[in-house]
Scaffold this motif. Structure first.
Motif, PDB file in Angstrom:
ATOM      1  N   UNK A  35       0.825  -1.219   0.000  1.00  0.00           N
ATOM      2  CA  UNK A  35       0.000   0.000   0.000  1.00  0.00           C
ATOM      3  C   UNK A  35       0.854   1.263   0.000  1.00  0.00           C
ATOM      4  N   UNK A  36       1.940   1.262   0.780  1.00  0.00           N
ATOM      5  CA  UNK A  36       2.816   2.437   0.858  1.00  0.00           C
ATOM      6  C   UNK A  36       3.707   2.600  -0.361  1.00  0.00           C
ATOM      7  N   UNK A  37       3.795   1.551  -1.168  1.00  0.00           N
ATOM      8  CA  UNK A  37       4.662   1.615  -2.338  1.00  0.00           C
ATOM      9  C   UNK A  37       6.080   1.154  -2.065  1.00  0.00           C
ATOM     10  N   UNK A  38       6.285   0.564  -0.897  1.00  0.00           N
ATOM     11  CA  UNK A  38       7.618   0.063  -0.568  1.00  0.00           C
ATOM     12  C   UNK A  38       7.939  -1.173  -1.402  1.00  0.00           C
ATOM     13  N   UNK A  39       6.956  -2.036  -1.596  1.00  0.00           N
ATOM     14  CA  UNK A  39       7.107  -3.168  -2.514  1.00  0.00           C
ATOM     15  C   UNK A  39       6.626  -2.700  -3.885  1.00  0.00           C
ATOM     16  N   UNK A  40       7.552  -2.598  -4.814  1.00  0.00           N
ATOM     17  CA  UNK A  40       7.226  -2.071  -6.132  1.00  0.00           C
ATOM     18  C   UNK A  40       7.152  -3.174  -7.162  1.00  0.00           C
ATOM     19  N   UNK A  41       6.441  -2.889  -8.235  1.00  0.00           N
ATOM     20  CA  UNK A  41       6.352  -3.841  -9.328  1.00  0.00           C
ATOM     21  C   UNK A  41       7.640  -3.805 -10.141  1.00  0.00           C
ATOM     22  N   UNK A  42       7.961  -4.925 -10.774  1.00  0.00           N
ATOM     23  CA  UNK A  42       9.164  -5.005 -11.592  1.00  0.00           C
ATOM     24  C   UNK A  42       8.859  -4.786 -13.067  1.00  0.00           C
ATOM     25  N   UNK A  43       7.771  -5.361 -13.540  1.00  0.00           N
ATOM     26  CA  UNK A  43       7.460  -5.286 -14.973  1.00  0.00           C
ATOM     27  C   UNK A  43       6.380  -4.249 -15.232  1.00  0.00           C
ATOM     28  N   UNK A  44       5.262  -4.378 -14.544  1.00  0.00           N
ATOM     29  CA  UNK A  44       4.152  -3.463 -14.765  1.00  0.00           C
ATOM     30  C   UNK A  44       4.573  -2.086 -14.266  1.00  0.00           C
TER      31      UNK A  44
END
Length: 133
Positions: free
Chosen positions: A110-119
């Motif tokens: 939710x916070x954006x700490x885990x980000x997407x790699x491809x999308x």
């Protein structure tokens, strides 16, 4: 007859060994040459994959599929999309000994700490969120 067959078999074996050891073939390379060749080939393969991802036309592979599924899961957790409960249940089942960790993962999404790699890196990435689908 058996002696002639043995000579022919031996001659064929010699020819096959010589064909394998022709210059330029991987089998003829010394171990150092082979390592350098394989490293260069892997580097070129990674470069092609990066270019394909950047253009939005990546070839389907196990690695790309896993990263894409992980991206979708991150997006689903971040937006509480339908099905995110299943992802949370899987996280809770896997991390049984770390009680609050699945919630931490969801909050990080939710916070954006885990980000997407491809999308999101793809030029033609959809602007819709997982809940719009």
């Amino acid at each position: 007859m058996a002696f002639r067959l043995k000579i022919m078999t031996t001659a064929l074996d010699i020819l096959l060994q010589q064909a394998k050891l022709q210059p330029g073939k991987i089998e003829a390379m010394m171990p150092e040459e082979r390592r350098a060749y394989n490293a260069a080939a892997k580097r070129a393969s990674r470069d092609r994959q990066r270019e394909a991802l950047a253009s939005g036309k990546a070839n389907p592979s196990v690695d790309v599929t896993r990263e894409l599924l992980a991206d979708i899961a991150v997006m689903m957790l971040a937006s509480d999309a339908p099905g995110s409960e299943t992802i949370m249940a899987g996280l809770q089942r896997y991390f049984t000994d770390r009680v609050g960790y699945p919630i931490k993962i969801k909050n990080d999404c939710r916070r954006g700490k885990l980000k997407t790699k491809i999308i999101g890196k793809v030029q033609d990435a959809p602007t819709r969120t997982a809940t719009d689908i």
